[in-house]
Enzyme design. Structure first.
Site, PDB file in Angstrom:
ATOM      1  N   ARG A 140      -6.432  18.849 -26.496  1.00  0.00           N
ATOM      2  CA  ARG A 140      -5.170  18.238 -27.082  1.00  0.00           C
ATOM      3  C   ARG A 140      -4.036  19.295 -27.338  1.00  0.00           C
ATOM      4  O   ARG A 140      -2.781  18.761 -27.948  1.00  0.00           O
ATOM      5  CB  ARG A 140      -5.583  17.538 -28.459  1.00  0.00           C
ATOM      6  CG  ARG A 140      -6.251  16.097 -28.162  1.00  0.00           C
ATOM      7  CD  ARG A 140      -6.345  15.632 -29.815  1.00  0.00           C
ATOM      8  NE  ARG A 140      -7.602  15.985 -30.104  1.00  0.00           N
ATOM      9  CZ  ARG A 140      -7.799  15.932 -31.635  1.00  0.00           C
ATOM     10  NH1 ARG A 140      -7.309  15.479 -32.526  1.00  0.00           N
ATOM     11  NH2 ARG A 140      -9.068  16.355 -32.065  1.00  0.00           N
ATOM     12  N   TRP A 193      -6.882  17.399 -17.113  1.00  0.00           N
ATOM     13  CA  TRP A 193      -7.767  17.980 -16.128  1.00  0.00           C
ATOM     14  C   TRP A 193      -9.106  18.241 -16.673  1.00  0.00           C
ATOM     15  O   TRP A 193      -9.427  18.314 -17.816  1.00  0.00           O
ATOM     16  CB  TRP A 193      -6.976  19.298 -15.498  1.00  0.00           C
ATOM     17  CG  TRP A 193      -6.634  20.186 -16.758  1.00  0.00           C
ATOM     18  CD1 TRP A 193      -7.435  21.206 -17.612  1.00  0.00           C
ATOM     19  CD2 TRP A 193      -5.221  20.631 -17.187  1.00  0.00           C
ATOM     20  NE1 TRP A 193      -6.552  21.948 -18.424  1.00  0.00           N
ATOM     21  CE2 TRP A 193      -5.228  21.379 -18.355  1.00  0.00           C
ATOM     22  CE3 TRP A 193      -4.087  19.611 -16.810  1.00  0.00           C
ATOM     23  CZ2 TRP A 193      -4.241  21.784 -19.095  1.00  0.00           C
ATOM     24  CZ3 TRP A 193      -2.993  20.153 -17.523  1.00  0.00           C
ATOM     25  CH2 TRP A 193      -3.125  20.990 -18.686  1.00  0.00           C
ATOM     26  N   GLU A 242     -18.025  18.854 -17.915  1.00  0.00           N
ATOM     27  CA  GLU A 242     -18.075  17.565 -17.704  1.00  0.00           C
ATOM     28  C   GLU A 242     -18.435  17.112 -16.155  1.00  0.00           C
ATOM     29  O   GLU A 242     -18.987  16.083 -15.934  1.00  0.00           O
ATOM     30  CB  GLU A 242     -16.614  16.916 -17.819  1.00  0.00           C
ATOM     31  CG  GLU A 242     -15.947  16.977 -19.474  1.00  0.00           C
ATOM     32  CD  GLU A 242     -14.372  16.559 -19.487  1.00  0.00           C
ATOM     33  OE1 GLU A 242     -14.133  15.656 -20.115  1.00  0.00           O
ATOM     34  OE2 GLU A 242     -13.646  17.084 -19.150  1.00  0.00           O
TER      35      GLU A 242
END
Length: 1171
Positions: free
Chosen positions: A175, A344, A349
């Site tokens: 964030r 991105w 992940e």
């Protein structure tokens, strides 16, 4: 912000206490609430939530690295409570209904409340709170809501809203970039086509040739729920998942349901691992439309590793653009149900979640096996090590491709910076510790040690129900197709629920491929009643085994009772489990019957393949039977045995039928089940040929690919190109036989590093003359140089019923027919009865058809034909000239040409860039008068210096020199059985040159190394004569003895006779000195030597015959008695030159090569089964 930042996390009102690592009494909780249908999340450790919840007005959040404490007051601004209560913390739940955006229509009152809060936030950000401009705008908003039930935001308000929603998102670790989000306003769009064009613009801008830009596209707000704009995809770019008939999935399992939805809407995928799904879009409540994403807008990254070249062979890739498209934006009381956005990727992940999760592509174990890790023991941390390497590959690949990505440590540091900034600017930062901590190396990241607090602020991104579950259909045809998909999923779910009670796994271990073929045929029968799959032993772990209900084992036996290479690790894991459970039972003082039976709920059956010509017939099958029983498994029928010398096929079919019936009884399955055609099932498998099932597709622009990579994929080995440095004839020119020394250059490849006693795998070629003869008999075949691929007709069930399509048959790589018959297909092994049965249907002349039918139906006639003629494919075609043989039949039904294993005849320390093999060239004449030669030995004998051939190494851990160098070593190797002992004496020579003599508490100096060698004549086949003399002169060999069986003017002498002459020394070596005995040669010789040693023990140790046999058995158990046996010598064939290679496929059939001489052939190391 990344694609997975919002997938499956939780919204809490809980304070996170200190993680376990720093709390003396930290606890872990796992709560499943039936009321909320919650599911436990992400296998990671989370701190326990505070016992008081909701949280008080102020909350202290400690950082356990630097000791700082932050006070959160921002949570007081949340407008709605979280899902936790005073008595229940759901901090580890993934997703439940309470986390989803409410389905109820938003009232004007609720909209006013949200609008007022947002309006205040917006003008506060402009430092204009309560200004005239603020008051005027609020009056406009109130009036619009009062009159129309909603209002429209300005672009500036919308931009502030979407950025603040990202700033408020408690699950996102990235964030810190919230203020840089690019907003694309698509609220003017009115059609699905318009949505598609806007998304294409988003993809192009956001992808930015790999320099990813955080972007969001906002489509029209909700006016009425039935008029929503929705993106049906969870992410803009997704890979399809295709469910297979056996329950497995090709592609991404996470997208199975959506893939089926796309297919119901008319989309057709290619059935691949990485097929990009289309965009499914609905505008204004209309039915969805399907749009293929232009290829140029989908940037994909091929995954490779900076150190492991084999990693690229997995064929993995991932898309660069992580675009979340399922979320709803709740901003100012307005709901925006279509707001695709992207950031991105954080590397984990892709690597940890998408590639390695067991519910996704599940690559962890495959990578670990390629790395050579011990996957049988959890404590070896193979999962962790493989996971790290996959994530290294992801980061390396993205960075090499110039695609934006950041690692989890950098992400963690940036989040802590953001956390501290927000604490200073806003008095808090909502954050879900469970989600923010990365899925690997958690405690190594900064965020792990930071207490966090989760609460919901507005504006926010919200979960919402899948679009297809709430859509109101307009087109009844589309609705019917959708309902059929849902019914299919329901039926599948119900069927799986029933079938899951009886999971059957059929395991095989093989050196030649026959056990695998039997296993796949067995599967055809067991699929009638059970959820059945076939797996190689090396691809299954004991933990997975414990989850099965029924285990069937089909395995061959290798050499002197050992398991095939792809079954050894599995057997060892069972041994370890057995010993581990025995130890646990002993430590607890409990009955092993109660504590050592981890497989007590499993039924099992075993079928072993072998040859009674070997002393340990089907020993590996019986060993697995004993292990499974010792671990508590319940045997449903006696272990079956298939003798390749007599009725193996019939024995298998009989056992298989009994096994199926016994399984039905054991599990109380419907006794009225149709039992007809069981024999037919057992004669076929998924790859059984028929004219309309297989075809050859020409590839005008095709490429045969790298031979060594292709062979590596087929054999599951690392195949290395090795250049022939020398091919030297070892026997004299007057000898009618040939033995050659083949020296190969390895270029010091790490995968070609070996130890004395190991085996060299050589991948041979069939002779050009034989290939030409086969090609000349093919019917309706493409030109022999044409690149082709094999395709198989596959039937699948779709929403419109059963459909057939041609798919690539991957058992044979794309290549020309000439290459297939030269490099990949076995054309010398005698045809099986099943293969002859297919040929019978292709015979034109009745005479040929009748003879083939007889061979197919009468096992005695077939075995006599096979053993007498040992016919190659060319000879079969010649015997039945009316056969019209399609090329597709041969390339799909012939067994693969297997590598041959030879004992390595060199020391790696002495020859670090070379590997040597001692090969006897096999030539023999069948009873029918046809001359045959060994496939590999004949090929090697024709090679020229400088040619490059495919090779690999196979370890032989049970045939290694003792670690204690002071112990005596006695080696018995007639003929080319001397091959591994050359590596022994070369190794000893190097060790003696390198350093001082070894010593231990009771012995000093190098242990004796004595060789007993046998050959026919000192003038013809005394191979390595000069080298042996030199080794004795140098003191490397203490002594060597040569037994001559055909020496003119002297009695026949065999190695066992030499042992008897040296009986006292032999006895002292075995008993008094604790020495090691090594025997290399054929079965008959090895048995004669063993019996001779037993007699020596009886005579010199005053032991009974039984006690002497027990002593040898104990030596085996203590790993002091080592055998490397091969080749079976029987009847019916005149052998001109015999060879002693150790093959996984036969260099000579067990039923056709006689033991005509003392000279043990260094034939390829081989299975007890010959095909």
């Amino acid at each position: 912000m990344s694609a997975d930042a919002y997938v499956g996390s939780s919204v809490l009102c809980c304070f996170k206490n200190k993680p376990r690592s720093s709390s003396p009494r930290a606890e872990l909780v796992s709560i499943t609430s039936s009321a909320t249908n919650s599911k436990i999340s992400r296998n990671r450790v989370a701190p326990l939530a505070a016992r008081s919840c909701p949280v008080t007005k102020e909350a202290s959040l400690k950082n356990y690295v630097d000791g700082t404490v932050a006070v959160d007051t921002l949570h007081q601004k949340q407008l709605q409570p979280g899902i936790c209560t005073n008595n229940l913390c759901l901090g580890s739940t993934m997703l439940n209904d309470d986390m989803k955006h409410p389905k109820a229509h938003r009232s004007k009152g609720d909209m006013l409340t949200g609008a007022k809060d947002f309006c205040d936030q917006y003008y506060t950000s402009l430092k204009s709170l309560n200004s005239e401009r603020h008051k005027k705008r609020w009056a406009e908003v109130k009036n619009d809501i009062s009159t129309s039930g909603t209002y429209d935001m300005t672009l500036e308000e919308l931009t502030f809203g979407v950025k603040t929603a990202w700033r408020n998102a408690p699950r996102c670790i990235g964030r810190i970039q919230w203020s840089k989000l690019k907003v694309m306003d698509a609220r003017h769009v009115s059609t699905a086509r318009g949505m598609f064009e806007a998304i294409c613009s988003h993809l192009e801008y956001g992808t930015n040739n790999g320099n990813i830009r955080s972007t969001i596209t906002v489509f029209p707000q909700r006016k009425a729920r039935k008029e929503d704009f929705r993106v049906w995809n969870n992410q803009l770019i997704l890979y399809a998942g295709y469910r297979q008939s056996d329950g497995s999935v090709v592609g991404d399992p996470a997208n199975l349901e959506f893939t089926e939805i796309c297919e119901a809407l008319g989309w057709r995928g290619k059935g691949g691992m990485f097929d990009v799904l289309p965009l499914v879009l609905s505008a204004g409540g209309n039915d969805p439309e399907v749009f293929d994403i232009p290829e140029k807008l989908v940037l994909e990254v091929t995954l490779k590793h900076p150190r492991y070249q084999w990693f690229e062979e997995f064929g993995l890739k991932w898309f660069a653009f992580p675009g979340v498209s399922k979320m709803l934006l709740d901003c100012g009381g307005i709901e925006f149900p279509a707001i695709p956005f992207n950031g991105w990727y954080m590397g984990t992940e892709v690597g940890a979640r998408n590639i390695c999760d067991v519910a996704r592509y599940n690559m962890t174990e495959k990578v670990a096996i390629k790395m050579g890790l011990n996957t049988e023991s959890i404590s070896s941390l193979w999962r962790d090590r493989a996971l790290v390497e996959v994530n290294i590959a992801v980061l390396y690949s993205f960075q090499s491709a110039g695609v934006t990505i950041f690692d989890h440590h950098t992400a963690s540091e940036s989040f802590i910076q953001h956390f501290q900034t927000e604490q200073r600017l806003r008095g808090g930062c909502p954050a879900d510790w469970v989600w923010v901590v990365p899925p690997m190396s958690g405690s190594l990241t900064d965020v792990f040690h930071q207490e966090m607090m989760v609460y919901k602020l507005k504006p926010s991104y919200e979960y919402q129900e899948d679009a297809w579950k709430v859509h109101v259909w307009k087109n009844t045809g589309l609705q019917q197709r959708y309902l059929e998909v849902q019914q299919k999923r329901l039926n599948k779910s119900q069927a799986n629920a029933v079938a899951s009670h009886i999971n059957c796994v059929i395991m095989y271990a093989t050196e030649t491929g026959r056990s695998e073929r039997f296993a796949r045929r067995l599967c055809q029968t067991f699929k009638r009643a059970f959820t059945t799959r076939v797996v190689c032993m090396e691809d299954i772990c004991v933990t997975e085994l414990q989850q099965q209900n029924l285990i069937l084992v089909v395995t061959s036996t290798f050499g002197n009772g050992e398991g095939p290479e792809n079954g050894e690790a599995f057997a060892k894991s069972l041994e370890i489990l057995k010993q581990s459970n025995r130890n646990k039972g002993s430590e607890a003082g409990d009955d092993i019957e109660l504590n050592g039976r981890p497989l007590k709920n499993i039924r099992y059956g075993v079928f072993g393949l072998g040859s009674r010509a070997y002393p340990h017939f089907c020993a590996f099958g019986h060993s697995l039977d004993s292990l499974l029983g010792d671990l508590g498994g319940q045997k449903i029928l006696e272990t079956g045995e298939g003798d390749e010398l007599s009725g193996q096929e019939k024995s298998f079919k009989t056992w298989a039928q009994h096994a199926f019936k016994a399984s039905l009884t054991a599990f109380d399955v419907d006794s009225d089940m149709d039992m007809t055609n069981l024999t037919g099932d057992l004669s076929t498998n998924d790859d059984t040929w028929s004219a309309d099932r297989f075809r050859i597709a020409k590839l005008p622009d095709g490429d045969e690919g790298d031979l060594f990579k292709v062979l590596g994929k087929i054999s599951n080995k690392t195949v290395v190109p090795c250049k022939v440095l020398e091919r030297r004839q070892l026997q004299s020119q007057t000898s009618p036989r040939q033995t050659i020394l083949v020296r190969l250059e390895t270029n010091a490849a790490t995968t070609m590093k070996y130890s004395p006693g190991d085996h060299l795998a050589i991948f041979p070629s069939n002779s050009p003359a034989m290939v030409d003869a086969i090609l000349s008999r093919l019917h309706d075949a493409p030109p022999d140089g044409q690149i082709m691929r094999i395709e198989m007709m596959q039937e699948e069930t779709t929403t419109r019923g059963n459909a057939k399509k041609w798919v690539t048959w991957d058992k044979l790589p794309a290549c020309s027919l000439r290459t297939a018959f030269t490099r990949y297909l076995d054309v010398t092994t005698p045809a099986t009865q099943d293969f002859l049965k297919v040929l019978s249907s292709l015979a034109v002349r009745n005479q040929d058809k009748d003879r083939l039918d007889l061979l197919t139906t009468d096992s005695n006639v077939y075995e006599e034909w096979r053993d007498t003629k040992t016919p190659t494919l060319v000879e079969v075609l010649g015997e039945f000239p009316s056969l019209r043989v399609p090329a597709s039949l041969l390339v799909t039904q012939l067994p693969l040409l297997k590598q041959r294993y030879y004992s390595i005849s060199s020391s790696h320390d002495a020859n670090p860039k070379e590997v040597h093999a001692t090969v006897a060239v096999l030539k023999y004449t069948t009873q029918g008068g046809v001359e045959h030669e060994g496939v590999c030995s004949g090929w090697l004998n024709r090679l020229e210096v400088g040619q490059v051939i495919p090779c690999a190494i196979r370890a032989a851990p049970n045939f290694r020199l003792p670690e204690d160098k002071t112990l005596p070593v006695m080696m018995v190797g007639p003929g080319t059985g001397v091959a591994p002992f050359r590596s022994f004496w070369q190794q000893r020579q190097m060790e003696m040159a390198r350093g001082p003599a070894p010593n231990n508490s009771s012995r000093r100096g190098w242990g004796d190394m004595t060789l007993y060698f046998g050959c026919r004549s000192s003038s013809q086949d005394h191979v390595y004569e000069s080298e042996l003399a030199a080794m004795k002169t140098q003191g490397v060999l203490s002594d060597y003895h040569v037994a001559l069986s055909r020496e003119p003017g002297t009695p026949k002498m065999y190695v066992q006779d030499m042992l008897r002459q040296q009986a006292k020394y032999t006895y002292n070596t075995m008993v008094n000195s604790g020495g090691h005995i090594y025997i290399c040669g054929d079965v008959a010789m090895a048995e004669d030597v063993k019996q001779t040693l037993e007699r020596i023990l009886s005579e010199h140790g005053n032991l009974t015959p039984e006690a002497a046999r027990d002593y040898i058995r104990q030596m085996r158990s203590d790993k002091r008695y080592h055998e490397d046996i091969f080749g079976v010598a029987l009847k019916k064939t005149k052998v001109e030159n015999t060879s002693s290679a150790k093959t996984s496929t036969k260099e000579q059939s067990a039923s056709v090569v006689p033991n005509t001489s003392q000279s043990s052939r260094n034939v390829p190391k081989r299975s007890q089964t010959s095909t």
